[in-house]
Each structure stands twice: as structure tokens, then as C-alpha cells.
Write a protein that holds these residues in place. Structure first.
Motif, PDB file in Angstrom:
ATOM      1  N   LEU A  59      32.194  63.286  39.696  1.00  0.00           N
ATOM      2  CA  LEU A  59      32.383  62.993  38.274  1.00  0.00           C
ATOM      3  C   LEU A  59      31.037  62.905  37.562  1.00  0.00           C
ATOM      4  CD1 LEU A  59      35.230  60.318  38.431  1.00  0.00           C
ATOM      5  CD2 LEU A  59      35.417  62.677  37.601  1.00  0.00           C
ATOM      6  N   TRP A  60      30.080  62.293  38.215  1.00  0.00           N
ATOM      7  CA  TRP A  60      28.737  62.163  37.655  1.00  0.00           C
ATOM      8  C   TRP A  60      28.113  63.546  37.423  1.00  0.00           C
ATOM      9  CZ3 TRP A  60      25.636  59.329  35.034  1.00  0.00           C
ATOM     10  CH2 TRP A  60      24.253  59.374  35.173  1.00  0.00           C
ATOM     11  N   GLY A  61      28.302  64.451  38.378  1.00  0.00           N
ATOM     12  CA  GLY A  61      27.762  65.793  38.231  1.00  0.00           C
ATOM     13  C   GLY A  61      28.361  66.519  37.044  1.00  0.00           C
ATOM     14  N   ARG A  62      29.659  66.336  36.810  1.00  0.00           N
ATOM     15  CA  ARG A  62      30.293  66.974  35.656  1.00  0.00           C
ATOM     16  C   ARG A  62      29.763  66.391  34.348  1.00  0.00           C
ATOM     17  NH1 ARG A  62      34.741  67.270  39.255  1.00  0.00           N
ATOM     18  NH2 ARG A  62      35.707  65.312  38.599  1.00  0.00           N
ATOM     19  N   ARG A  63      29.522  65.092  34.344  1.00  0.00           N
ATOM     20  CA  ARG A  63      28.966  64.468  33.147  1.00  0.00           C
ATOM     21  C   ARG A  63      27.570  65.012  32.854  1.00  0.00           C
ATOM     22  NH1 ARG A  63      27.662  57.986  32.424  1.00  0.00           N
ATOM     23  NH2 ARG A  63      26.440  58.174  30.506  1.00  0.00           N
ATOM     24  N   LEU A  64      26.762  65.156  33.882  1.00  0.00           N
ATOM     25  CA  LEU A  64      25.416  65.702  33.711  1.00  0.00           C
ATOM     26  C   LEU A  64      25.465  67.125  33.155  1.00  0.00           C
ATOM     27  CD1 LEU A  64      23.865  64.465  37.071  1.00  0.00           C
ATOM     28  CD2 LEU A  64      23.261  63.629  34.788  1.00  0.00           C
ATOM     29  N   MET A  65      26.399  67.909  33.663  1.00  0.00           N
ATOM     30  CA  MET A  65      26.532  69.279  33.205  1.00  0.00           C
ATOM     31  C   MET A  65      26.879  69.320  31.717  1.00  0.00           C
ATOM     32  SD  MET A  65      26.462  72.474  33.885  1.00  0.00           S
ATOM     33  CE  MET A  65      27.090  74.052  33.304  1.00  0.00           C
ATOM     34  N   GLY A  95      33.690  61.220  45.384  1.00  0.00           N
ATOM     35  CA  GLY A  95      34.451  61.312  44.144  1.00  0.00           C
ATOM     36  C   GLY A  95      33.633  60.862  42.948  1.00  0.00           C
ATOM     37  N   ARG A  96      32.953  59.731  43.096  1.00  0.00           N
ATOM     38  CA  ARG A  96      32.157  59.206  41.980  1.00  0.00           C
ATOM     39  C   ARG A  96      31.016  60.149  41.625  1.00  0.00           C
ATOM     40  NH1 ARG A  96      27.608  55.650  41.738  1.00  0.00           N
ATOM     41  NH2 ARG A  96      27.783  54.992  43.912  1.00  0.00           N
ATOM     42  N   LEU A  97      30.353  60.697  42.633  1.00  0.00           N
ATOM     43  CA  LEU A  97      29.223  61.575  42.348  1.00  0.00           C
ATOM     44  C   LEU A  97      29.667  62.932  41.808  1.00  0.00           C
ATOM     45  CD1 LEU A  97      26.805  60.787  45.323  1.00  0.00           C
ATOM     46  CD2 LEU A  97      26.796  59.865  42.989  1.00  0.00           C
ATOM     47  N   ASP A 122      22.654  53.842  40.034  1.00  0.00           N
ATOM     48  CA  ASP A 122      22.156  53.468  41.360  1.00  0.00           C
ATOM     49  C   ASP A 122      21.345  54.621  41.960  1.00  0.00           C
ATOM     50  OD1 ASP A 122      24.044  55.332  42.180  1.00  0.00           O
ATOM     51  OD2 ASP A 122      25.450  53.849  42.955  1.00  0.00           O
ATOM     52  N   TRP A 123      20.904  54.405  43.185  1.00  0.00           N
ATOM     53  CA  TRP A 123      20.077  55.371  43.888  1.00  0.00           C
ATOM     54  C   TRP A 123      20.759  56.728  44.018  1.00  0.00           C
ATOM     55  CZ3 TRP A 123      15.650  57.098  45.582  1.00  0.00           C
ATOM     56  CH2 TRP A 123      15.560  57.855  46.756  1.00  0.00           C
ATOM     57  N   TRP A 124      22.040  56.721  44.360  1.00  0.00           N
ATOM     58  CA  TRP A 124      22.749  57.975  44.591  1.00  0.00           C
ATOM     59  C   TRP A 124      22.904  58.772  43.297  1.00  0.00           C
ATOM     60  CZ3 TRP A 124      22.078  58.746  49.316  1.00  0.00           C
ATOM     61  CH2 TRP A 124      22.148  57.686  50.226  1.00  0.00           C
ATOM     62  N   GLU A 125      23.205  58.106  42.218  1.00  0.00           N
ATOM     63  CA  GLU A 125      23.296  58.813  40.939  1.00  0.00           C
ATOM     64  C   GLU A 125      21.932  59.362  40.525  1.00  0.00           C
ATOM     65  OE1 GLU A 125      25.231  56.675  37.822  1.00  0.00           O
ATOM     66  OE2 GLU A 125      27.155  56.577  38.879  1.00  0.00           O
ATOM     67  N   SER A 126      20.874  58.621  40.836  1.00  0.00           N
ATOM     68  CA  SER A 126      19.537  59.112  40.478  1.00  0.00           C
ATOM     69  C   SER A 126      19.192  60.373  41.273  1.00  0.00           C
ATOM     70  CB  SER A 126      18.480  58.027  40.710  1.00  0.00           C
ATOM     71  OG  SER A 126      18.234  57.813  42.084  1.00  0.00           O
TER      72      SER A 126
END
Length: 233
Positions: free
Chosen positions: A170-176, A166-168, A103-107
Motif C-alpha cells: 500500500l505504501w508503494g502505491r501511495r509513493l507512486m 501488505g502494508r508496504l 518506520d524503518w521499513w517504509e523509509s
């Protein structure tokens, strides 16, 4: 390897290994600019407002402006810019394929965190370059408008949608994790870059201790960005 390298003298361009490392780095940065243009243009479709759409479209266009100077420098070095970029197409596109935002926030978080991690990696390598090439790389990575735009939007969203945090995070850790995987892959596969990271153009093989210190610094910088976004890391 010193953690604060003094850089290479301009005469180092006469060394074929060093010259190959410079071409590799400029090729990677150049393809990164193309990839950023494509991604930002695509992300603009997810923008919730016209203002956001225009902001991302403008930022996308600025990526292509940075590309010209990189291509010119590659030509000066006697390299074909397209051949220089080719080896980095797959790892960069693999990163984006494995981290497609939902979604927009993850982008937005991906744009801020992913671009920041790539810039950190390029700056680490640029520390070993001759002054002219180092200045070009740093100038290419120096635009902070995108960062300010993302931080403002994400932090404002938490005021009305606190559940996003919380979701973002987790997303940041995945990106890292994915970015470090691709950075290690590039460093391991490109012999000239490996020699540069080892602290000198004459060194052979990958200095794992040097790369480990580099990745530690990148992790610390990532944590600082996550904190600026208001996210746990």
C-alpha cells in the motif's frame, strides 16, 4: 513524439529554449541529490543495526559527490547552480512532506521506489538531450548499490515478518501516486521542459499524449521494482 528519441545534437545548446530545458533538468537533478542526502542521513537514525546505519550514511555522502559534476555543468552553461535548483525545491520537498515514512521499513521502500521514480523521470527527459548532457545525467543516476541494499533488507524481513508485505505494498502505491502528481506538476510548470518532452525545442505547450506515454512507462517500471521487492502492486 517518438517513444525512442534520438536526442538533440550538441549544437542545440545555441537554442535558448533548449538551453533553458537543460538548465531546468540539471537543476532538478542537482536539488534531488541534495534532498537525497538529507533524507538518507535522516533515515540512518531509524536504522536497527550499526551496519545499516553506516550503509545509509555512506550512501548519503555519495549523493553530494554526484552534485559537483552537475554544478560544474551548470556553470559551463552560464547558469547559476543555486538559481537553477530553486524552482524544484518546493515540488521535491512537497513529495517528501506528503510521504514521510512511519518506520524503518517504509523509509527503505521509499528510498528504493521514490528514488527509482525520480530517476525514471530524469532518464525520460535525458533521452532528448545532447550527448554530453545526457551522459552526465545518466551517470549521476547510475549507482545501484542503494537498490541492492534495500531489496536484500526488505525481502529478508518478509521471512520473519510476513505481515509487512501488505502494508508496504500500500505504501508503494501511495509513493507512486504522489510521485506522478509531482512529475506532472513539474512538466506543466516548466515551459522549456514541456517543449523538450513534446519532441523538439521549437514546440510550444505541453504534449499531453507524450507525457501520458511517459507516465505509462514510469508506471511499468514501478511495477517491476515492486515485484523485485516481493510486493504486490
Amino acid at each position: 513524439m517518438s517513444d525512442s528519441p534520438a536526442g538533440a545534437p550538441s549544437a542545440a545548446l545555441e537554442d535558448p529554449t533548449y538551453r533553458a530545458a537543460v538548465v531546468d533538468l540539471l537543476g532538478a537533478v542537482a536539488y534531488g541529490e541534495i534532498s537525497a542526502f538529507e533524507r538518507l542521513a535522516e533515515d540512518a537514525k531509524l536504522a536497527p543495526t550499526l551496519e545499516d546505519k553506516i550503509e545509509l550514511a555512506t550512501l548519503a555522502a555519495s549523493q553530494l559527490a554526484e552534485l559537483d559534476a552537475l554544478r560544474e555543468r551548470l556553470v559551463e552553461l552560464g547558469a547559476d547552480p543555486f538559481e537553477a535548483m530553486a524552482p524544484f525545491r518546493r515540488p521535491i520537498e512537497d513529495f517528501h512532506r506528503h510521504t514521510a515514512p512511519a518506520d524503518w521499513w517504509e523509509s527503505l521502500v521509499k528510498a528504493y521506489v521514490g528514488d527509482g521514480l525520480a530517476a525514471d523521470f530524469y532518464r525520460e527527459v535525458a533521452a532528448f538531450l545532447d550527448p554530453a548532457t545526457r551522459d552526465l545525467v545518466i551517470a549521476t543516476l547510475g549507482d545501484t548499490r542503494h537498490s541492492e541494499f534495500v531489496v536484500d533488507r526488505v525481502r529478508a524481513a518478509f521471512e520473519t515478518q510476513p505481515q509487512l508485505a501488505g502494508r508496504l505494498a500500500l505504501w508503494g502505491r501511495r509513493l507512486m501516486g504522489e510521485a506522478l502528481t509531482q512529475a506532472q506538476r513539474v512538466a506543466a510548470e516548466r515551459d522549456a521542459l514541456s517543449a523538450l518532452l513534446a519532441g523538439g525545442v521549437a514546440d510550444a505547450g505541453l504534449d499531453l499524449a507524450a507525457v501520458g506515454r511517459m507516465l505509462t512507462r514510469m508506471t511499468e517500471q514501478h511495477a517491476a521494482r515492486m515485484t523485485k521487492l516481493g510486493l504486490a502492486h
